[in-house]
Design a protein around this motif. Sequence first.
Motif, PDB file in Angstrom:
ATOM      1  N   LEU A 219     -19.417   5.387  -0.394  1.00 43.08           N
ATOM      2  CA  LEU A 219     -18.764   6.630  -0.816  1.00 43.08           C
ATOM      3  C   LEU A 219     -18.583   6.700  -2.332  1.00 43.08           C
ATOM      4  O   LEU A 219     -18.797   7.751  -2.944  1.00 43.08           O
ATOM      5  CB  LEU A 219     -17.407   6.774  -0.115  1.00 43.08           C
ATOM      6  N   ARG A 220     -18.215   5.578  -2.915  1.00 48.73           N
ATOM      7  CA  ARG A 220     -18.015   5.546  -4.363  1.00 48.73           C
ATOM      8  C   ARG A 220     -19.327   5.794  -5.115  1.00 48.73           C
ATOM      9  O   ARG A 220     -19.362   6.556  -6.087  1.00 48.73           O
ATOM     10  CB  ARG A 220     -17.418   4.213  -4.777  1.00 48.73           C
TER      11      ARG A 220
ATOM     12  N   LYS B 143     -21.972   7.390  -4.004  1.00 57.31           N
ATOM     13  CA  LYS B 143     -22.367   8.790  -3.794  1.00 57.31           C
ATOM     14  C   LYS B 143     -21.563   9.720  -4.701  1.00 57.31           C
ATOM     15  O   LYS B 143     -22.100  10.653  -5.297  1.00 57.31           O
ATOM     16  CB  LYS B 143     -22.139   9.198  -2.335  1.00 57.31           C
ATOM     17  N   LEU B 144     -20.265   9.462  -4.807  1.00 60.59           N
ATOM     18  CA  LEU B 144     -19.400  10.289  -5.646  1.00 60.59           C
ATOM     19  C   LEU B 144     -19.780  10.161  -7.119  1.00 60.59           C
ATOM     20  O   LEU B 144     -19.882  11.163  -7.833  1.00 60.59           O
ATOM     21  CB  LEU B 144     -17.939   9.882  -5.449  1.00 60.59           C
TER      22      LEU B 144
END
Length: 69
Positions: free
Chosen positions: A26-27, A29-30
Amino acid sequence: MEKEKLALHETLDTHEILNFKTVCLLRSKLMQGLCFDNELKALMEKDVQQSIKDINELLVFYKENPLIQ
Protein backbone atom coordinates in the motif's frame (compact mmCIF):
# COMPACT_ATOMS: atom_id res chain seq x y z
CA MET A 1 0.14 -38.67 2.01
CA GLU A 2 -1.35 -35.82 3.99
CA LYS A 3 -0.12 -32.28 3.45
CA GLU A 4 1.89 -30.73 6.23
CA LYS A 5 0.07 -27.96 8.07
CA LEU A 6 1.44 -24.89 9.79
CA ALA A 7 1.72 -24.94 13.56
CA LEU A 8 0.03 -22.21 15.58
CA HIS A 9 3.19 -20.11 15.97
CA GLU A 10 3.92 -20.47 12.24
CA THR A 11 0.38 -19.35 11.43
CA LEU A 12 0.80 -16.27 13.61
CA ASP A 13 4.17 -15.50 12.03
CA THR A 14 2.62 -15.86 8.57
CA HIS A 15 -0.17 -13.50 9.60
CA GLU A 16 2.36 -10.90 10.75
CA ILE A 17 4.36 -11.21 7.53
CA LEU A 18 1.18 -10.85 5.46
CA ASN A 19 0.26 -7.69 7.37
CA PHE A 20 3.74 -6.26 6.86
CA LYS A 21 3.82 -7.08 3.13
CA THR A 22 0.34 -5.57 2.70
CA VAL A 23 1.41 -2.32 4.37
CA CYS A 24 4.54 -2.21 2.18
CA LEU A 25 2.42 -2.77 -0.92
CA LEU A 26 0.00 0.00 0.00
CA ARG A 27 2.80 2.41 0.84
CA SER A 28 4.61 1.80 -2.46
CA LYS A 29 1.38 2.24 -4.43
CA LEU A 30 0.60 5.48 -2.59
CA MET A 31 4.11 6.88 -3.04
CA GLN A 32 4.06 6.18 -6.77
CA GLY A 33 1.35 8.80 -7.13
CA LEU A 34 3.41 11.37 -5.24
CA CYS A 35 6.73 10.71 -6.96
CA PHE A 36 7.96 12.64 -9.99
CA ASP A 37 11.17 10.70 -10.63
CA ASN A 38 10.53 8.01 -13.25
CA GLU A 39 13.43 5.85 -12.09
CA LEU A 40 12.12 5.84 -8.53
CA LYS A 41 8.60 5.12 -9.79
CA ALA A 42 9.93 2.12 -11.70
CA LEU A 43 11.62 0.80 -8.54
CA MET A 44 8.41 1.23 -6.58
CA GLU A 45 6.42 -0.58 -9.28
CA LYS A 46 8.93 -3.43 -9.13
CA ASP A 47 8.42 -3.52 -5.35
CA VAL A 48 4.63 -3.58 -5.83
CA GLN A 49 4.83 -6.52 -8.24
CA GLN A 50 7.18 -8.43 -5.93
CA SER A 51 4.94 -7.75 -2.92
CA ILE A 52 1.89 -9.06 -4.79
CA LYS A 53 3.81 -12.21 -5.69
CA ASP A 54 4.98 -12.66 -2.08
CA ILE A 55 1.49 -12.13 -0.65
CA ASN A 56 -0.02 -14.67 -3.04
CA GLU A 57 2.62 -17.24 -2.08
CA LEU A 58 1.99 -16.72 1.63
CA LEU A 59 -1.79 -16.87 1.26
CA VAL A 60 -1.56 -20.45 0.02
CA PHE A 61 -0.11 -21.57 3.36
CA TYR A 62 -2.32 -19.28 5.40
CA LYS A 63 -5.64 -20.33 3.82
CA GLU A 64 -4.93 -24.06 4.14
CA ASN A 65 -4.57 -23.85 7.90
CA PRO A 66 -7.58 -25.31 9.77
CA LEU A 67 -7.07 -22.80 12.60
CA ILE A 68 -8.11 -19.95 10.29
CA GLN A 69 -11.38 -21.53 9.13
